[in-house]
Design an enzyme around this catalytic site. Structure first.
Site, PDB file in Angstrom:
ATOM      1  N   HIS A  79     -12.139 -54.276 -16.349  1.00  0.00           N
ATOM      2  CA  HIS A  79     -12.056 -54.281 -14.886  1.00  0.00           C
ATOM      3  C   HIS A  79     -10.743 -54.815 -14.347  1.00  0.00           C
ATOM      4  CE1 HIS A  79     -16.089 -54.962 -16.591  1.00  0.00           C
ATOM      5  NE2 HIS A  79     -16.359 -53.884 -15.884  1.00  0.00           N
ATOM      6  N   CYS A 101      -8.664 -50.966 -17.895  1.00  0.00           N
ATOM      7  CA  CYS A 101      -8.552 -49.506 -17.875  1.00  0.00           C
ATOM      8  C   CYS A 101      -7.204 -49.106 -17.273  1.00  0.00           C
ATOM      9  CB  CYS A 101      -9.686 -48.902 -17.063  1.00  0.00           C
ATOM     10  SG  CYS A 101      -9.512 -47.104 -16.939  1.00  0.00           S
ATOM     11  N   GLU A 131     -13.252 -56.240 -10.453  1.00  0.00           N
ATOM     12  CA  GLU A 131     -12.080 -55.377 -10.289  1.00  0.00           C
ATOM     13  C   GLU A 131     -11.351 -55.700  -8.977  1.00  0.00           C
ATOM     14  OE1 GLU A 131     -12.831 -51.096 -10.493  1.00  0.00           O
ATOM     15  OE2 GLU A 131     -10.954 -50.764  -9.434  1.00  0.00           O
ATOM     16  N   ASN A 229     -20.546 -48.730 -10.952  1.00  0.00           N
ATOM     17  CA  ASN A 229     -20.610 -47.263 -10.984  1.00  0.00           C
ATOM     18  C   ASN A 229     -22.026 -46.776 -11.262  1.00  0.00           C
ATOM     19  OD1 ASN A 229     -20.735 -45.972 -13.935  1.00  0.00           O
ATOM     20  ND2 ASN A 229     -19.637 -47.909 -14.066  1.00  0.00           N
TER      21      ASN A 229
HETATM   22  O1  0CJ Z   1     -14.026 -51.195 -13.205  1.00  0.00           O
HETATM   23  C1  0CJ Z   1     -13.939 -50.435 -14.133  1.00  0.00           C
HETATM   24  C2  0CJ Z   1     -12.666 -50.276 -14.758  1.00  0.00           C
HETATM   25  C3  0CJ Z   1     -15.133 -49.671 -14.646  1.00  0.00           C
HETATM   26  C4  0CJ Z   1     -15.547 -50.097 -16.016  1.00  0.00           C
HETATM   27  C5  0CJ Z   1     -16.753 -49.365 -16.523  1.00  0.00           C
HETATM   28  O2  0CJ Z   1     -17.938 -49.620 -15.894  1.00  0.00           O
HETATM   29  P1  0CJ Z   1     -18.629 -51.046 -15.703  1.00  0.00           P
HETATM   30  O3  0CJ Z   1     -20.061 -50.798 -15.521  1.00  0.00           O
HETATM   31  O4  0CJ Z   1     -18.238 -51.958 -16.782  1.00  0.00           O
HETATM   32  O5  0CJ Z   1     -17.940 -51.588 -14.387  1.00  0.00           O
HETATM   33  P2  0CJ Z   1     -18.193 -51.354 -12.845  1.00  0.00           P
HETATM   34  O6  0CJ Z   1     -19.083 -52.471 -12.380  1.00  0.00           O
HETATM   35  O7  0CJ Z   1     -16.835 -51.487 -12.223  1.00  0.00           O
HETATM   36  O8  0CJ Z   1     -18.762 -50.022 -12.620  1.00  0.00           O
HETATM   37 FE1  F3S Z   2     -11.611 -46.589 -16.081  1.00  0.00          FE
HETATM   38 FE2  F3S Z   2     -13.101 -45.226 -14.481  1.00  0.00          FE
HETATM   39 FE3  F3S Z   2     -14.001 -45.904 -16.760  1.00  0.00          FE
HETATM   40  S1  F3S Z   2     -11.677 -46.813 -13.934  1.00  0.00           S
HETATM   41  S2  F3S Z   2     -13.049 -47.810 -17.217  1.00  0.00           S
HETATM   42  S3  F3S Z   2     -12.293 -44.532 -16.416  1.00  0.00           S
HETATM   43  S4  F3S Z   2     -15.167 -45.875 -14.914  1.00  0.00           S
END
Ligand code: 0CJ
Ligand code: F3S
Length: 314
Positions: A79, A101, A131, A229
Site C-alpha cells: 500500500h 505497488c 495507502e 478493493n
Molecule cells: O493499495 C493497494 C496497493 C492495493 C493492494 C491490494 O489489495 P489490499 O486488499 O491489500 O488493499 P486495499 O485495502 O487497498 O484494497
Molecule cells: Fe497495485 Fe492495484 Fe493491485 S494498485 S497492488 S495493482 S490492486
C-alpha cells in the site's frame, strides 16, 4: 414451476493483481535470501490468510519499524509508505525492501511533482487507509483528503486556479466519477492526473462483477474486512443489481440460510485474496447444490511487475 437449476457465475478477472503477486513474492524471496525472521511493516496485503501463511514461514508483522530488531530486514507493504518511514528505517540501519505497488509509487511521484509546482492536491480516498496515509506523507500540508462526494464541500485550498486531483488506487470507479464531477463544479480549473489512479485491477474486477450482479440472488466476494478493493466489489455488486452481496474470508463464513431461495450465486474475489480460497468456496457451493459453474470474463490481464531490485541482484 420446476425450480431452475442452481448455478454459480464466476467473475473474471478476480483475485490477485500484479502488485499483490509481487508483494507476496517479495516476502517469500526475502525469507529465502535472508532467512527468518523477515520483518514486514503492516499487513503485506490486506488478507488474513496470506498474513497467516507468511507468518508461519517466518515473516514477523509489525506496526512500525521501531519494533524491528536493529540491522534486520524489513519489507514495506503493497500500500506504500510515507518518506518519513523510509528515513526512520535508514536511521535504524535496517535493510528496507519496498513492496509498494508500482502503481501506487506512480501516484506518490505525481504528488511530489504537483506539490513542487505549487498545486494544492485533492486526494480522493478513504480516511485512515494505509495507502492514503502513505501518499499524504509525500506532501504534508499540500494534500487534502476528499473522502467521497459529500466531502467535496469541506475542501479548502489556497488558490482555486491551482488545484489537481489524485486518488487512491482501489476506489469505486462510479463513486469516484461522482466525486470528480462535484470537484469540477467547485473548481472549474481542476487539473486531472496524467493517467488514471484507480488501477487496472480494481477497474477490471468491478467491471466483471457488474456483468454478473443483476442475475444473482447473492454475490460472494472473497476478501478480508480491511481490504478496500474487496469491500468496493460488494458495494458495486449491489449497485449493479445483485439482491445481496457479502464479503467472506473463506467458505466457513458463508451463511447457509441466505442461499435457501437463491438459484444463482455470483462469486468473485478481491485483489489480495488467493485463488485457493475461491476454490474452497466453489467446493462448498458444489456441496450445497451449486455445482454448475459458468465463468464470465470481462477483461484479459497481462500486467506483471518485476521484484524489488534488492531481491534480484546477485
Ligand atoms: O493499495 C493497494 C496497493 C492495493 C493492494 C491490494 O489489495 P489490499 O486488499 O491489500 O488493499 P486495499 O485495502 O487497498 O484494497
Ligand atoms: Fe497495485 Fe492495484 Fe493491485 S494498485 S497492488 S495493482 S490492486
Amino acid at each position: 414451476p420446476a425450480p431452475r437449476s442452481r448455478r454459480v457465475l464466476l467473475a473474471a478477472p478476480r483475485g490477485y493483481c500484479a502488485g499483490v503477486d509481487r508483494a507476496v513474492a517479495t516476502v517469500e524471496k526475502a525469507l529465502e535470501r535472508y532467512g527468518a525472521p523477515v520483518y514486514v511493516r503492516r499487513q503485506i496485503v490486506h488478507n488474513t490468510h496470506v498474513v497467516r501463511v507468511l507468518g508461519e514461514r517466518g515473516a514477523v508483522f509489525v506496526e512500525e519499524t521501531d519494533e524491528v530488531a536493529e540491522g534486520a530486514v524489513v519489507v514495506f507493504s503493497a500500500h506504500g509508505v510515507a518518506p518519513q518511514v523510509h528515513d526512520r528505517a535508514a536511521e535504524r540501519g535496517l535493510t528496507a525492501i519496498d513492496a509498494t505497488c508500482p502503481l501506487v509509487t506512480k501516484v506518490h511521484r505525481e504528488a511530489r511533482r504537483f506539490a513542487r509546482e505549487g498545486y494544492d492536491i485533492l486526494l480522493i480516498g478513504h480516511a485512515g487507509h494505509e495507502e492514503v496515509i502513505g501518499t499524504m506523507g509525500e506532501a504534508p500540508g499540500r494534500i487534502h483528503l476528499v473522502d467521497g462526494p459529500d466531502d467535496v464541500r469541506n475542501v479548502r485550498v489556497r488558490d482555486e486556479r491551482r488545484v489537481v486531483r489524485l486518488s487512491q488506487a482501489t476506489l469505486s470507479v462510479d463513486e469516484t466519477m461522482e466525486t470528480v464531477a462535484r470537484l469540477e463544479e467547485r473548481f472549474p480549473a481542476l487539473l486531472s492526473p496524467p493517467s488514471d489512479d484507480i488501477c487496472y485491477a480494481t477497474q477490471n474486477r468491478q467491471t466483471a462483477v457488474k456483468r454478473i450482479a443483476a442475475e444473482c440472488g447473492l454475490v460472494l466476494v472473497v476478501g478480508s474486512r480491511n481490504s478496500s478493493n474487496s469491500a468496493r466489489l460488494v458495494e458495486v455488486a449491489v449497485q449493479a443489481g445483485a439482491d445481496a452481496a457479502r464479503l467472506v474470508d473463506g467458505a466457513d463464513e458463508i451463511d447457509e440460510d441466505r442461499l435457501r431461495d437463491v438459484t444463482t450465486v455470483g462469486l468473485t474475489s478481491g485483489a489480495s485474496a488467493p485463488e485457493v480460497l475461491v476454490e474452497e468456496v466453489l467446493a462448498w457451493l458444489a456441496g450445497h447444490g451449486f455445482g454448475d459453474v459458468e465463468v464470465v470474463r470481462a477483461a484479459e490481464e497481462r500486467q506483471n511487475f518485476a521484484l524489488p531490485r534488492e531481491l534480484t541482484r546477485p
